[in-house]
Each structure stands twice: as structure tokens, then as C-alpha cells.
Design an enzyme around this catalytic site. Sequence first.
Site, mmCIF file in Angstrom:
data_model
loop_
_atom_site.group_PDB
_atom_site.id
_atom_site.type_symbol
_atom_site.label_atom_id
_atom_site.label_comp_id
_atom_site.label_asym_id
_atom_site.label_seq_id
_atom_site.Cartn_x
_atom_site.Cartn_y
_atom_site.Cartn_z
ATOM 1 N N ARG A 63 -1.848 8.733 16.995
ATOM 2 C CA ARG A 63 -1.044 7.524 17.209
ATOM 3 C C ARG A 63 -0.869 7.247 18.700
ATOM 4 O O ARG A 63 -0.705 6.131 19.130
ATOM 5 C CB ARG A 63 0.322 7.762 16.561
ATOM 6 C CG ARG A 63 1.247 6.589 16.582
ATOM 7 C CD ARG A 63 2.620 7.061 16.165
ATOM 8 N NE ARG A 63 3.556 5.957 16.129
ATOM 9 C CZ ARG A 63 4.084 5.391 17.202
ATOM 10 N NH1 ARG A 63 3.758 5.802 18.405
ATOM 11 N NH2 ARG A 63 4.944 4.400 17.079
ATOM 12 N N ARG A 111 -1.224 9.694 11.663
ATOM 13 C CA ARG A 111 -2.130 8.561 11.854
ATOM 14 C C ARG A 111 -3.422 9.035 12.512
ATOM 15 O O ARG A 111 -3.379 9.836 13.452
ATOM 16 C CB ARG A 111 -1.483 7.499 12.725
ATOM 17 C CG ARG A 111 -2.270 6.202 12.694
ATOM 18 C CD ARG A 111 -1.352 5.059 12.850
ATOM 19 N NE ARG A 111 -1.970 3.771 12.672
ATOM 20 C CZ ARG A 111 -1.277 2.655 12.706
ATOM 21 N NH1 ARG A 111 0.013 2.681 12.896
ATOM 22 N NH2 ARG A 111 -1.862 1.491 12.537
ATOM 23 N N LYS A 119 2.471 4.377 1.394
ATOM 24 C CA LYS A 119 2.697 4.840 2.758
ATOM 25 C C LYS A 119 2.562 6.353 2.738
ATOM 26 O O LYS A 119 3.468 7.063 2.310
ATOM 27 C CB LYS A 119 4.093 4.417 3.244
ATOM 28 C CG LYS A 119 4.326 4.799 4.683
ATOM 29 C CD LYS A 119 5.691 4.387 5.157
ATOM 30 C CE LYS A 119 5.840 4.623 6.638
ATOM 31 N NZ LYS A 119 5.446 5.956 7.071
ATOM 32 N N LYS A 147 2.049 -5.625 3.599
ATOM 33 C CA LYS A 147 1.317 -6.297 4.680
ATOM 34 C C LYS A 147 0.888 -7.703 4.290
ATOM 35 O O LYS A 147 0.449 -7.927 3.166
ATOM 36 C CB LYS A 147 0.062 -5.489 5.020
ATOM 37 C CG LYS A 147 0.347 -4.055 5.436
ATOM 38 C CD LYS A 147 -0.944 -3.293 5.663
ATOM 39 C CE LYS A 147 -0.658 -1.865 6.083
ATOM 40 N NZ LYS A 147 -1.878 -1.083 6.253
ATOM 41 N N ARG A 203 4.691 -4.010 17.183
ATOM 42 C CA ARG A 203 5.503 -3.721 16.003
ATOM 43 C C ARG A 203 5.721 -5.076 15.363
ATOM 44 O O ARG A 203 6.470 -5.892 15.872
ATOM 45 C CB ARG A 203 6.819 -3.066 16.415
ATOM 46 C CG ARG A 203 7.618 -2.549 15.251
ATOM 47 C CD ARG A 203 8.821 -1.766 15.729
ATOM 48 N NE ARG A 203 8.474 -0.571 16.473
ATOM 49 C CZ ARG A 203 8.038 0.552 15.930
ATOM 50 N NH1 ARG A 203 7.907 0.639 14.624
ATOM 51 N NH2 ARG A 203 7.737 1.588 16.669
ATOM 52 N N GLU A 215 0.852 -1.196 0.000
ATOM 53 C CA GLU A 215 0.000 0.000 0.000
ATOM 54 C C GLU A 215 0.882 1.238 0.000
ATOM 55 O O GLU A 215 2.001 1.195 0.512
ATOM 56 C CB GLU A 215 -0.854 0.034 1.285
ATOM 57 C CG GLU A 215 -1.910 -1.029 1.360
ATOM 58 C CD GLU A 215 -2.600 -1.031 2.734
ATOM 59 O OE1 GLU A 215 -2.218 -0.241 3.622
ATOM 60 O OE2 GLU A 215 -3.527 -1.835 2.900
ATOM 61 N N LYS A 247 7.693 -1.642 6.517
ATOM 62 C CA LYS A 247 7.709 -0.349 5.831
ATOM 63 C C LYS A 247 8.927 -0.261 4.934
ATOM 64 O O LYS A 247 10.015 -0.719 5.303
ATOM 65 C CB LYS A 247 7.626 0.822 6.819
ATOM 66 C CG LYS A 247 8.534 0.742 8.014
ATOM 67 C CD LYS A 247 8.221 1.865 9.004
ATOM 68 C CE LYS A 247 9.012 1.720 10.270
ATOM 69 N NZ LYS A 247 8.695 2.650 11.320
ATOM 70 N N GLU A 278 -4.749 7.363 7.579
ATOM 71 C CA GLU A 278 -3.733 8.414 7.627
ATOM 72 C C GLU A 278 -4.385 9.720 7.169
ATOM 73 O O GLU A 278 -5.065 9.751 6.126
ATOM 74 C CB GLU A 278 -2.561 8.033 6.701
ATOM 75 C CG GLU A 278 -1.362 8.929 6.787
ATOM 76 C CD GLU A 278 -0.412 8.611 7.978
ATOM 77 O OE1 GLU A 278 -0.756 7.780 8.843
ATOM 78 O OE2 GLU A 278 0.659 9.229 8.014
#
Length: 641
Positions: free
Chosen positions: A317, A301, A296, A453, A467, A294, A473, A349
Site C-alpha cells: 500500500r 494490499r 472486503k 464501488k 480517498r 465486493e 467501505k 489483496e
Amino acid sequence: IFTKDFKSKVADKGWKEGEPVPYAALVATFEQIEATTKRLEILNILTQFLLVVAKRDTDPGGTNLLKTVYLCINRLCPDYEGLELGIGEMILMKAIAESTGRNVKQIKEDLKKEGDLGKVAMASRNNQKTLFKPKPLTVTTVFQRLTNIAKTSGNQSQAKKVGFINQLLSACQGNEAKFIIRSLEGKLRIGLAERSLVVALAHAIVLKDNEGKKLSPEAMSQKLDEGAEIVKAVYSELPTYDIIVPALMKGGVHHLRENCKLTPGVPLKPMLAKPTKAITEVLDRFEGKMFTCEYKYDGERAQVHLLEDGTIAVFSRNSENMSAKYPDMVEQIPRCIKEGVKSFVLDAEAVAYDVQEKKLLPFQELSRRKRKDVKAEDITVRVHLFAFDLLYLNGESLLQKELRERREILKEHFNPVESEFGFAKASDSSSTEEISAFLDESIKDGCEGLMVKMLTTDSSTYEPSRRSMNWLKLKKDYLEGVGDSLDLVVVGAYYGKGKRTNWYGAYLLACYDPDSENFQTICKIGTGFSEEQLKAQYEELHPLEMSKPRGDIEVGGAKPDVWFEPKIVWEVLTADLSLSPVYTAAHGLIESRGISLRFPRFIRQRDDKDADDATTAEQVAEFYQRQATAGNKKGGGNAED
Ligand code: ATP
């Protein structure tokens, strides 16, 4: 399970079932925790204490246990309610002086020698001759008074705070003043991490509920482990002790999942990603699995909640309620919801957007917005929301579903609205060439790179607060360096030279170690700041100056001219990392020496991160280990000049 020491010092403080918890018992527990660095021992001490509190708490809602839990982690309410301690050094010094009949100058001098205002307060208090012994403090009174102090605002608030603190200190006995002051400063500094508290709470409840049952040690140990897993999982979905503690007191750990579920209005801790340095690394990780790439987006956030009563709330966040920063987003949301949607939690986002040109703008455009009370006339830059996950819909949690299914449900129930709302652009292709082309496209469109992802199987559930290796990322700019930027806390500064003498010229940065709750120094940064930035930084950091490094800073060989309360977080880029004789970051993880950043470069301030959200010691060690060139690893660190 009580040790002898614990029994005499804590459990036998003359407090009986149904009575309030003496603050002295909590303080005795803190002292025992502070005296050790062993995590298991800390867990054991805290479990014993919480067990006693839970057993003697006759309130069906567990008020005594709840307030004890809050004081152990030095909080007054859930994060998202935004009430915080963190009173400035000057106010505290004034209050100590007033309550002990000394003057601020003497207090300041003692602080220089002692380095801990808590200890200074305790000594001042104990040297004072008092005619009457004050009434013993209880956990409930301390909690209430700290809350009153934190809530004091407006006219004359400084003087009022000094008055309240003075009152509280005058009631302290023994070493209570030390912890009252540390609580007011914002951190207890006894090395008690919140994750230990969650486990201790679970263990205490399991022990209470199984008391008298004849279980083998293995069976008991299994129950303790299961209990801890349940409470940890529930807390990451519903991070509020206000609901969890009463539920534990009523139904124990086994009914917790039924009674405490993800609820719109209570922000959950977001899932986070691991950095990668190359597309090949992504392919290695996801080999043979279905995954999606996707865009970024480079924004902020936003966890958007729709409650059953129609309220819309936006959380950052950090679980901060941002609805007052984004009144335009709150107004836009109803236009993207399809019929039949009554409640949801959306992960997205928020990005600055140029409506005329129909293009994304850099993050800085949004960060200029005030954080509160934004009115229509203050809004100069529009916000565009890009949704990438749906965590809850119409009364049902979707966390355990596969990402592919969550994404389908998201698209079924929401509508894209031009210039306002869309879905994160995605590509499910999996060859190196296709990913590389999609990465370039994302950059051309104003994004930072890609999020990759896991799409199907059990590994694609939503993992709150983790995490995870299931989200990677890939930031284009950082592929050359260590794969990602670091978010570091400013803990000290060096005065400038020449034209810069009025401000600081360089800074000392630190990472965070959640196990010890300490900040570990990592580098000095001093190049690349404009005059304007230096001036603004001085204005922000000067009020945070401390006479000595706070007890939770692992200084190493760093010698800055001034120290700060660890609060401000900066995003920093580095060429590489090396072992260091000077700094303490991640010491003990790779070698006994710490790790430092070479050629650190300032990128921006991270207002959406608190000091304890900074890059962790473990992440620093991971960055170091992943460095490709072995030659980099032998460096001597950027020793202080
Ligand atoms: P971290 O959250 O990993 O500590 P960070 O806050 O500095 O670090 P980044 O490293 O930039 O954030 O990467 C994760 C962030 O990227 C998310 O928290 C989210 O705000 C943002 N983001 C943008 N697009 C997406 C997307 N499609 N999926 C998930 N997150 C995204």
C-alpha cells in the site's frame, strides 16, 4: 515576481547560470518557509526558488532542479527504492560532539534546554573557532553525502555514519547545520507538505516557459492552475521525480502527459475508500447509479506488476517493494495469466489461506512473515491473491475506463487458479436486503465486510492516491461505532505501575495533519494490553525515545513520561469521539478545541503504514461530524489522569 527579501537572501547568493545551487540558498528558502504558516505564502516562496533553480540549471536533465526537489521533501529517491534517512539521536549527538569539539553530555544538556537538535548543532558549530572558512556546500554535494550516509550499512556502520556526518557538519556555515541535522533525523519540520511542492514545481516551470510573453494576469493564472493539475495528475500515476523533473525541463507541462505515463515497475499510489456506518448511507450515495459490492478481504494490499521483460514485482500500500516477502506469490502469478498478456498492473489483496480447509485465514497469519528474504522453508502459511482491479494492460493505461470495463478486461486476461488466485467476489444487486445478506456472507467467509464501488460513468475511473466517495467501505464490526477504525501514531508513553514498572503502561497517540505536517495528540490508551504485548512494545519503542517532544508534535495538555520519534502506527477502535480541552487533534476544524477518542481499544500494529499515512486531522473531524448522537459531542475528552 521576486519579493525584495527573497532576492537579497536567496536569488543573489552569487550563483550564476550553469553553476551548482548553493546549499545556503536552499537553507535561506527553508528559513523563509519556516517563518510562516500561510500555505499561499509557502507556495509562493518555494515557487520563486524553484524558478530560479530551473532557469539557472543548464543540465538538459535538470539535475540541479531534481536534487533541490528531493532535498525540499527530504527524500533521496522514489519511495519504492526504499532508501531512507532517519538516523538515531545518539549517532547524531556523537557526530555533533566530534565535529564541534564538545562532548556528548554537553550536547544532551543543550538538547534538553533547546528541544531541537538542529539548533543545538547550529549553535555548537557557530561557537567554534575555525581558522579557515570551509568551501561552500552545494545542493548536489549535500544530496550525495546524505545518500552515502543512508546507504552505509554492515560492519562498523555506526562509526562510519558518525564519520560521514562529522565531515558534513564541518563544512556547514551559518544556519546550514540546523537543516542538515533535521534532514538526517528524517524530517525538515518547516511545514512544507509534498503537495505544495508538486504545485510549486508546476508553477515554476509554467513561469519559466512563459517568461517574456505578454499574458494578462487572468491568462497567466489559468496557465498556472492547468499546469498544477497536470503535474498533480501525472505524479499520482507515476510518482517519481526522476522521470517527471527531466520531462518538465525538456517539454514543459504540456507534453508531460505524453512523456510520463503509468509504467509497470513504478508503483502508483492506490485509490482509497471512505468509511460508512450503514447500508442506508451507501444507498443514499449511489442512488440511481450502478454500483457493485465486493468482498472486503482481510489481508494486505498488493499491487502486482508484470514488466515487459518478464519481471514480476509486488508493491505494498506504501509503494514498498514486497517481492522478497512474497516469493511464493511471484512464483504463482504466471499460472493465472492468459496467453497474450505481456505487461500489467493489478490491484489486489493478498490473503492468508488454508489450502487443506480451503478457507481464508485472519490477516495476522501473514503479518508474522518476515518482510525480506523469505525462503521457501520459511513459508508456513500460503497466500491467496484476490484481484479487484486492472490498471494497465499490454502498454495501455486503463485508469480512465469505467470500472465495469476494467473488470471485464481483468476477467478476459486472467484465470482463477485454485487456492492461489481469484477475482474478488462481487454482487451487483442493490436492495438493502440483498446488500445486508451479502455483507453477512462476506463475514461468514472470513472477510471484514464489503467495498461498494461506482461501476459506470465518469465517477468509476480509477483515482490514484485519492480517498474517494466512489469507493465506500462497510465494515461489519464497526457499524456500531464510528464506522471505521483509526490508524494513529504512538508519540509518547506513561510508565506502568506495579508489575508493569519495567515497561510502559499506557501510550499517547496522535493523528497526522498533512497541511502542517504535524502530529496532533488524540488520546491516551492503556487498557487491554497483554504482558507479552507490553514487553514487545517496549522493545520496539524504547529505541525511539526522545529527550523532548519533536517540534512537529502538537502536544496540547498531554504530559507523558517519555516521548517517541513518531514512527509506529497502531490501528485503534473507539466508541465515539468528543471535544477535548487536552488534546489537539483536528483543532480549528470543528472548534478551536481538539477532538479525542473515548474508550480507545488497540487492534493491531500497522506495519504497512508510515507515520504520515496515519488517519488525518480532516478524517478525525469527519468521524466526529458523522456521529449520530448529538449527546456524544459535548464530552470533555478523556483528560489525562
Ligand atoms: P485506508 O486504506 O482506507 O487508509 P486501511 O489501509 O486501514 O485504510 P481499510 O480501511 O481496511 O484499509 O480499507 C481499504 C483496504 O481494503 C484496501 O487498501 C485493500 O487493502 C483492502 N481491500 C480488500 N478487499 C478489497 C476490495 N475488494 N477492493 C478494494 N480494496 C480491498
